[in-house]
Scaffold this motif. Structure first.
Motif, mmCIF file in Angstrom:
data_model
loop_
_atom_site.group_PDB
_atom_site.id
_atom_site.type_symbol
_atom_site.label_atom_id
_atom_site.label_comp_id
_atom_site.label_asym_id
_atom_site.label_seq_id
_atom_site.Cartn_x
_atom_site.Cartn_y
_atom_site.Cartn_z
ATOM 1 N N ALA A 110 0.864 -1.188 0.000
ATOM 2 C CA ALA A 110 0.000 0.000 0.000
ATOM 3 C C ALA A 110 0.894 1.228 0.000
ATOM 4 O O ALA A 110 1.882 1.289 0.732
ATOM 5 N N LEU A 111 0.539 2.179 -0.857
ATOM 6 C CA LEU A 111 1.318 3.414 -0.995
ATOM 7 C C LEU A 111 0.380 4.593 -0.837
ATOM 8 O O LEU A 111 -0.716 4.602 -1.409
ATOM 9 N N PHE A 112 0.812 5.588 -0.055
ATOM 10 C CA PHE A 112 0.082 6.853 -0.021
ATOM 11 C C PHE A 112 0.990 7.954 -0.551
ATOM 12 O O PHE A 112 2.161 8.041 -0.173
ATOM 13 N N VAL A 113 0.425 8.780 -1.436
ATOM 14 C CA VAL A 113 1.135 9.918 -1.999
ATOM 15 C C VAL A 113 0.365 11.184 -1.636
ATOM 16 O O VAL A 113 -0.827 11.294 -1.939
ATOM 17 N N GLY A 114 1.028 12.104 -0.947
ATOM 18 C CA GLY A 114 0.424 13.410 -0.663
ATOM 19 C C GLY A 114 0.997 14.446 -1.612
ATOM 20 O O GLY A 114 2.214 14.531 -1.775
ATOM 21 N N ARG A 115 0.126 15.195 -2.277
ATOM 22 C CA ARG A 115 0.566 16.181 -3.269
ATOM 23 C C ARG A 115 0.003 17.554 -2.923
ATOM 24 O O ARG A 115 -1.027 17.658 -2.260
ATOM 25 N N VAL A 116 0.643 18.581 -3.445
ATOM 26 C CA VAL A 116 0.163 19.948 -3.259
ATOM 27 C C VAL A 116 -1.035 20.153 -4.184
ATOM 28 O O VAL A 116 -0.890 20.082 -5.406
ATOM 29 N N ARG A 117 -2.203 20.408 -3.591
ATOM 30 C CA ARG A 117 -3.392 20.603 -4.421
ATOM 31 C C ARG A 117 -3.691 22.091 -4.561
ATOM 32 O O ARG A 117 -3.177 22.916 -3.806
ATOM 33 N N ASN A 118 -4.557 22.384 -5.525
ATOM 34 C CA ASN A 118 -4.724 23.783 -5.959
ATOM 35 C C ASN A 118 -5.716 24.591 -5.142
ATOM 36 O O ASN A 118 -6.068 25.703 -5.516
ATOM 37 N N HIS A 119 -6.183 24.025 -4.027
ATOM 38 C CA HIS A 119 -7.145 24.774 -3.204
ATOM 39 C C HIS A 119 -7.085 24.265 -1.776
ATOM 40 O O HIS A 119 -6.672 23.131 -1.518
ATOM 41 N N ASN A 120 -7.479 25.136 -0.835
ATOM 42 C CA ASN A 120 -7.676 24.699 0.539
ATOM 43 C C ASN A 120 -8.592 25.681 1.228
ATOM 44 O O ASN A 120 -8.398 26.890 1.145
ATOM 45 N N LEU A 121 -9.601 25.166 1.896
ATOM 46 C CA LEU A 121 -10.540 25.991 2.658
ATOM 47 C C LEU A 121 -11.064 27.148 1.816
ATOM 48 O O LEU A 121 -11.157 28.278 2.275
ATOM 49 N N GLY A 122 -11.349 26.859 0.568
ATOM 50 C CA GLY A 122 -11.977 27.855 -0.305
ATOM 51 C C GLY A 122 -11.018 28.825 -0.962
ATOM 52 O O GLY A 122 -11.452 29.709 -1.710
ATOM 53 N N ARG A 123 -9.716 28.697 -0.719
ATOM 54 C CA ARG A 123 -8.757 29.627 -1.332
ATOM 55 C C ARG A 123 -7.932 28.898 -2.383
ATOM 56 O O ARG A 123 -7.639 27.708 -2.267
ATOM 57 N N GLN A 180 3.253 26.067 5.144
ATOM 58 C CA GLN A 180 2.871 27.451 4.876
ATOM 59 C C GLN A 180 2.282 27.506 3.477
ATOM 60 O O GLN A 180 2.993 27.247 2.498
ATOM 61 N N GLU A 181 1.007 27.817 3.398
ATOM 62 C CA GLU A 181 0.341 27.870 2.090
ATOM 63 C C GLU A 181 0.502 29.254 1.469
ATOM 64 O O GLU A 181 0.398 30.272 2.158
ATOM 65 N N HIS A 182 0.707 29.249 0.158
ATOM 66 C CA HIS A 182 0.784 30.502 -0.596
ATOM 67 C C HIS A 182 -0.429 30.577 -1.508
ATOM 68 O O HIS A 182 -0.772 29.601 -2.180
ATOM 69 N N TYR A 183 -1.096 31.739 -1.497
ATOM 70 C CA TYR A 183 -2.371 31.876 -2.199
ATOM 71 C C TYR A 183 -2.217 32.750 -3.442
ATOM 72 O O TYR A 183 -1.278 33.533 -3.563
ATOM 73 N N LEU A 184 -3.218 32.608 -4.303
ATOM 74 C CA LEU A 184 -3.216 33.346 -5.568
ATOM 75 C C LEU A 184 -3.103 34.855 -5.365
ATOM 76 O O LEU A 184 -2.473 35.550 -6.169
ATOM 77 N N ASP A 185 -3.687 35.356 -4.266
ATOM 78 C CA ASP A 185 -3.685 36.795 -4.041
ATOM 79 C C ASP A 185 -2.373 37.308 -3.439
ATOM 80 O O ASP A 185 -2.262 38.486 -3.096
ATOM 81 N N GLY A 186 -1.355 36.420 -3.326
ATOM 82 C CA GLY A 186 -0.059 36.852 -2.812
ATOM 83 C C GLY A 186 0.090 36.670 -1.310
ATOM 84 O O GLY A 186 1.197 36.764 -0.768
ATOM 85 N N ASP A 187 -1.013 36.422 -0.643
ATOM 86 C CA ASP A 187 -1.006 36.181 0.795
ATOM 87 C C ASP A 187 -0.413 34.792 1.097
ATOM 88 O O ASP A 187 -0.371 33.919 0.218
ATOM 89 N N SER A 188 0.045 34.625 2.315
ATOM 90 C CA SER A 188 0.533 33.318 2.771
ATOM 91 C C SER A 188 0.041 33.072 4.183
ATOM 92 O O SER A 188 -0.238 34.013 4.926
#
Lengths: 170, 86, 170, 86
Positions: free
Chosen positions: A34-47, A130-138
């Motif tokens: 069994a393998l689990f892969v965690g990847r950076v996805r393009n959204h979190n909590l609506g951002r 630390q997430e970085h968002y489209l609006d430049g915020d982190s």
């Protein structure tokens, strides 16, 4: 400890490699991996997320990975090969953040060991996102306090209780 | 005694150097140190929430320390805020 | 059905490819991927195994894989990408027999979809395993009768009960 | 009517050709066919256990048939013994 690979991969010099994880946990005795892969996805909590920076306190991360291995062996039994690796640094979208793989004779043990490992990693390894968002915020993600529970590194393996049933949004 | 506290995760925002220097009384426990830290950060920065500090563990490079533990003699500690790996 | 890959791979012409499975279920929306790999192991029930021949009734195998996809979506919700592939023919030791991968936004759904898929595949897909032993003997494995339960292909997806808790030795 | 029954898995041992030809009465159901099959295989081969036949499903290329279903008009069926994939 040749049945455990515990690693931290600096994104500036290398990538997490699922093929390497599968190869490490493969064994002529084992029918299930069994393998689990965690990847950076393009959204979190609506951002909209554009990237993630992972910060790690490496000595204790590696110690936690070794403690995960001890707990997994206590929970699912031997034989077991386990691969646990996490990325550090500035990851882009779809980059791999974490890999956990477990090889065992039968599938149930492989699934259980893999799940246990990723749950304990997420709750107890000193790693920060630390997430970085489209609006430049982190923003640093809300996390799990290491004060609340005895960490994996201090628990007795036998009879220890896993956090597998305790699934956060993160 | 003088402490050198390495910062990780959200607590990196407390100081751009990545560490804090903090003077605490001799014989201070880890639990007492956390209270000193809360008070110090209130004056030192507005970037870090009190709850993040209260939720932080203190550790050596080798192990996480409990509130009743004493501070290691070398004064070298790491502050580990709530974790969010994976 | 572009969110499902269902395949049968003839060992004479190709191999199951975990990298292809991971690539198929990867998506910018997804943070979690769970993969299960089933391999030919060197023993079963106390006997030394030298290989396995897999026999498949292909039209119904592919129909079962599509039914698994419908059930997985009903159980864990959308979005989901699922990859299900099984080998056919004469496999040697350590050859890959089955691959199941699931990609979802969060890890819990990925693990659940992956587990559901492999359990239903093992219990309901018309696939048969003939083990070959060191002493030259061969035997078809004891299996799960398709008469006992309504097969996946005839079940209503909503509210259907998965066999995930029902783990055989096979 | 005359049936053509394709064999899979352990039931391949019933006949090296990979199929059986079997004559059954018109209007026979799938459940009745299975009983004919048990009786036929007892005389035809010793390679297949009765329990394997009783645990086998009968199907078309498209779907598994239930005991109360009638036999398809074209007489083409597949016998699916207990499965063991993965």
């Amino acid at each position: 400890m040749e049945d455990l690979y515990a690693g931290i991969v600096d994104i500036r010099t290398a990538r997490l490699d699922p093929a390497a994880a599968l190869a490490f946990v493969s064994d002529a005795r084992f029918g299930g991996i069994a393998l689990f892969v965690g990847r950076v996805r393009n959204h979190n909590l609506g951002r909209i997320v554009t990237g993630i920076t992972y910060d790690l306190f490496e000595p204790l991360v590696l110690k936690t990975f070794r403690a995960i291995d001890v707990r997994a062996r206590a929970e699912v039994g031997e034989p077991l090969k386990l691969y646990v690796a996490h990325a550090k640094g500035d990851l882009g979208l779809e980059d791999l953040a974490v890999l956990v793989a477990a090889g065992t004779p039968h599938r149930d043990e492989a699934f259980r060991a893999c799940r246990l490992a990723i749950e304990v990693l997420k709750h107890e390894a000193p790693i920060w996102k630390q997430e970085h968002y489209l609006d430049g915020d982190s923003g640093w993600s809300e996390g799990c306090s290491l004060c609340e529970a005895a960490p994996a590194t201090e628990r007795a393996p036998a009879g220890s209780h896993t956090n597998v049933g305790h699934v956060h949004g993160h | 005694m003088n402490l050198h506290l390495a910062l990780y995760g959200a607590l990196r925002d407390a100081d751009p150097t990545g560490y804090l220097e903090l003077e605490v009384p001799e014989g201070c426990t880890i639990g007492e140190l956390r209270e000193h830290l809360v008070a110090f950060l209130k004056t030192h920065t507005s970037q870090v929430s009190e709850s993040a500090v209260r939720g932080s563990a203190l550790a050596t490079t080798d192990t996480i320390l409990h509130d009743h533990d004493s501070i290691p003699r070398n004064g070298e500690l790491v502050i580990l805020p709530p974790v969010s790996g994976g």
